[in-house]
Every structure is written in structure tokens, then in C-alpha cells.
Scaffold this active site. Structure first.
Site, PDB file in Angstrom:
ATOM      1  N   TYR A 190      -6.533   5.872   4.960  1.00  0.00           N
ATOM      2  CA  TYR A 190      -6.722   4.840   3.949  1.00  0.00           C
ATOM      3  C   TYR A 190      -5.842   3.617   4.214  1.00  0.00           C
ATOM      4  CZ  TYR A 190      -5.924   2.176  -0.234  1.00  0.00           C
ATOM      5  OH  TYR A 190      -5.755   1.124  -1.099  1.00  0.00           O
ATOM      6  N   GLU A 226       0.823  -1.208   0.000  1.00  0.00           N
ATOM      7  CA  GLU A 226       0.000   0.000   0.000  1.00  0.00           C
ATOM      8  C   GLU A 226       0.857   1.257   0.000  1.00  0.00           C
ATOM      9  OE1 GLU A 226      -3.016   0.353  -0.598  1.00  0.00           O
ATOM     10  OE2 GLU A 226      -3.838  -1.653  -0.348  1.00  0.00           O
ATOM     11  N   ASP A 251      -9.857   5.629  -0.881  1.00  0.00           N
ATOM     12  CA  ASP A 251      -8.849   6.345  -1.656  1.00  0.00           C
ATOM     13  C   ASP A 251      -9.520   7.013  -2.851  1.00  0.00           C
ATOM     14  OD1 ASP A 251      -9.443   4.241  -3.333  1.00  0.00           O
ATOM     15  OD2 ASP A 251      -7.376   3.588  -3.628  1.00  0.00           O
TER      16      ASP A 251
END
Length: 359
Positions: free
Chosen positions: A117, A34, A135
Site C-alpha cells: 500500500y 503514510e 488499504d
């Protein structure tokens, strides 16, 4: 709205990409992926991800990695503060959580470099905690689903969409739901007016499509123009390799290595560049001109130009080193902004030319 999650997750199970961090979805792998995927396309990030987790397989290895080695592993991904924050967070994990990511949204959110997020993605995918991971992809999907033309850059719009995301979330499969939303935005509900509505499992309940407005959503203001900054580069090579300078420990591209380069309000002439180098204690023989190049950052654009030179100088000022090709490949992290100039082929060619000049 209702009934989003079931067709969405069913679509995801049939069409999701077989990405390495989905094959082994540990909290650590999800975290690293991520962070890498912020500001970076999946296809570009994958080789970096695989190399990174092979060398640094857990938070303890990441925390103990030499900073220069960490920057080298990150070289080419850009936004190097992401790597620095990863290492800071890994240190916290080793100090407070036994070297593991905690199964707690608030604890994840408190780690350096982890925002709403990323904390939501790790918590939901790795630990099955029903929290949102909103997101840009998710904002776009829900703006189109609800035909909402509110400015998605405004905090109140994000909060409203987050509430809708949570209202549709199945409490027994939050990770699959969040991943499916991200994947839908990445593969089908594309940005810049190009949704593939014929492939969308939610097309039948999309209010934006029904109103003929899907291509115009979401609504967000245009980005301000980037500042253009002239940067003049001196590519200096010699028998010992290419001359590199360490950038300052704070600020843009902190701690990385580069050929001598100077920001100014205009491209420096060769004479101006020579004077700047002499003021630093460097003497060179100029050999040619570098081709123009351009590198785009978030808020600025570097317009690069410069000159190449030869030098056999042995004693260097404190922030400079000679880097031979093996060391350049192994040790020194050079930002991609300088990739047009600092490459193996370019350095070899210049060294061959300089061998005649310096003898």
C-alpha cells in the site's frame, strides 16, 4: 462496473481535506505521512507530522537523527517500530539513491517498513506511476460497490479487489484516483455499518447499496480477544526528578523509557514490588497508591496499577536514570501507556510531597 474514476476524482477535487502533505506533495512528505497514518487518525497525526518534517526535512536528516531524538519526536504516536524502520529506510536512500526516494514501485517496496500500500501511494501520488494503493478504506469501498461478501482479510479477496481497482484506474491520474478512493473511505463510505450513501458520488452504481447490504459490508471475521496483562508500576520521584528505566533494545516499546514496571500474572502487592526493586538495587520509601489505568496494544491490553515512592538514591543500577522535568520534556521518550502517571503535573506534585518525606 465502469465509470468510477471520473465522478470519484471530481468529488475528491471538491471535497478533499486540505492536509499539509497534500499542499507540498513531495515523495518524502507522502512517505512520512503514510507511515504516520498507519494505526493513527489523521487529526491525531497532523501535529506530529508537522513537527517531524520541520526538524527532519529530508531523508539525510532522518538518517542522521539520534535514535533517542527520533523516538522523542515519535512519542505519543505509538507503534515505535514505524520510526525505526523510517530511519533504516532513510539510510538505504542515502546509501543507494542519493538521499531521494526512487521513482520505482519495486525499489520503494523493498525499503524497510514499506509494504504494497505505502509503495503504491508514494509511486502513484508523487511520481504518477499507475499502481494500486489498496488499504482498508479501498477494500471497503469496492466490497460495497460490487456487493462482494468475500472475507476481505483473505489474500485472494485483496488480489481480486486490487484487479478491480486497476481496471478503473485512469493511467493519466493514478495519484488523484488512489487518493480519492482513500478519501471516500475516510469521509463517506465509513466503516462499522455507517456509510453516508447520500453524499457518495458512486451511490448510483453501488451494488451493495442497491441490494440494501452496504451497511453489512465488508465481510471480515471478528478479531480475537486481546490478552489482558497485569502491569505493576513504581512511580519513584526525588530531588533529581523521576526515576526512569530504559526498555530492552528489542521487543515491545524497544528502547523507550518508563518508570519501573513489571508484567506478572497478577498485580503485585507493595511488598512484592519492593522485593523486585531491591533485587535491582533500588531502595525507596513508599508514599501512596497509583490509580488504575489501561493501555490497549494490537494484541494485548495492559491493566496498570502500582504505587508511588520517594527516593534520594544517588547511585543507580545501569539501566536507570533520574530525569528532571526539562530533560523529561526534551530527551526521554516515555510511551503513552504511562501517560496517566508520568506527566509534569504529577511529577511536580510528587516531588513537593517527597521533599517533606526525604528531609
Amino acid at each position: 462496473m465502469g465509470g468510477v474514476s471520473e465522478p470519484l476524482i471530481r468529488w475528491f477535487e471538491q471535497h478533499r481535506r486540505l492536509l499539509p502533505f497534500r499542499q507540498e506533495p513531495s515523495a518524502y512528505h507522502i512517505w512520512i505521512s503514510e507511515i504516520m497514518l498507519q494505526q493513527t487518525r489523521v487529526s491525531a497525526a497532523l501535529p506530529y507530522y508537522e513537527r517531524f518534517v520541520a526538524e527532519l526535512p529530508d531523508p539525510a536528516a532522518l538518517a542522521s537523527c539520534e535514535p533517542d531524538r527520533l523516538r522523542k519526536l515519535w512519542q505519543g504516536l505509538g507503534y515505535y517500530s514505524r520510526a525505526a524502520n523510517l530511519q533504516k529506510a532513510a539510510g538505504v536512500l542515502c546509501d543507494r539513491y542519493g538521499g531521494e526516494l526512487p521513482a520505482d514501485y519495486d525499489a520503494l517496496r523493498a525499503l524497510p517498513g514499506i509494504g504494497d500500500y505505502t509503495a503504491g501511494a508514494i509511486a502513484s501520488i508523487a511520481f504518477g506511476i499507475p499502481v494500486p494503493a489498496v488499504d482498508g478504506n479501498v477494500l471497503r469501498v469496492f466490497a460495497r460497490l460490487t456487493n462482494d461478501d468475500s472475507d476481505i482479510t483473505r489474500p485472494e479477496t485483496k488480489r481480486a479487489i486490487t484487479r478491480l481497482v486497476m481496471a478503473e484506474m485512469p493511467r493519466d491520474r493514478p495519484g488523484a484516483y488512489n487518493e480519492a478512493l482513500m478519501e471516500l473511505g475516510a469521509l463517506v463510505c465509513l466503516p462499522n455499518g455507517a456509510p453516508r450513501c447520500g453524499e457518495c458520488p458512486l451511490a448510483g452504481q453501488c451494488a451493495g447499496r442497491a441490494a440494501g447490504r452496504a451497511e453489512t459490508l465488508p465481510n471480515k471475521p471478528p478479531k480475537p480477544a486481546k490478552t489482558v496483562v497485569p502491569v505493576t508500576v513504581a512511580l519513584i520521584t526525588g530531588p533529581r526528578g523521576v526515576l526512569l528505566q530504559r526498555r530492552p533494545a528489542k521487543g515491545l516499546l524497544a528502547g523507550l523509557w518508563q518508570p519501573p514496571a513489571f508484567e506478572a500474572d497478577h498485580p503485585l502487592t507493595r511488598e512484592e514490588l519492593d522485593a523486585r526493586l531491591r533485587a535491582l538495587g533500588l531502595a525507596v520509601r513508599w508514599t501512596g497508591t497509583l490509580p488504575p489505568a489501561r493501555h490497549v496494544f494490537t494484541h494485548r491490553v495492559w491493566q496498570l496499577s502500582g504505587f508511588c515512592a520517594a527516593s534520594g538514591q544517588e547511585v543507580l543500577p545501569g539501566t536507570f536514570v533520574w530525569a528532571d522535568l526539562p530533560a523529561l520534556e526534551r530527551e526521554y521518550s516515555v510511551p503513552s501507556a504511562f501517560s496517566a502517571y508520568v506527566s509534569e503535573g504529577e511529577i511536580r506534585e510528587k516531588q513537593e510531597e517527597n521533599a517533606r518525606i526525604l528531609t
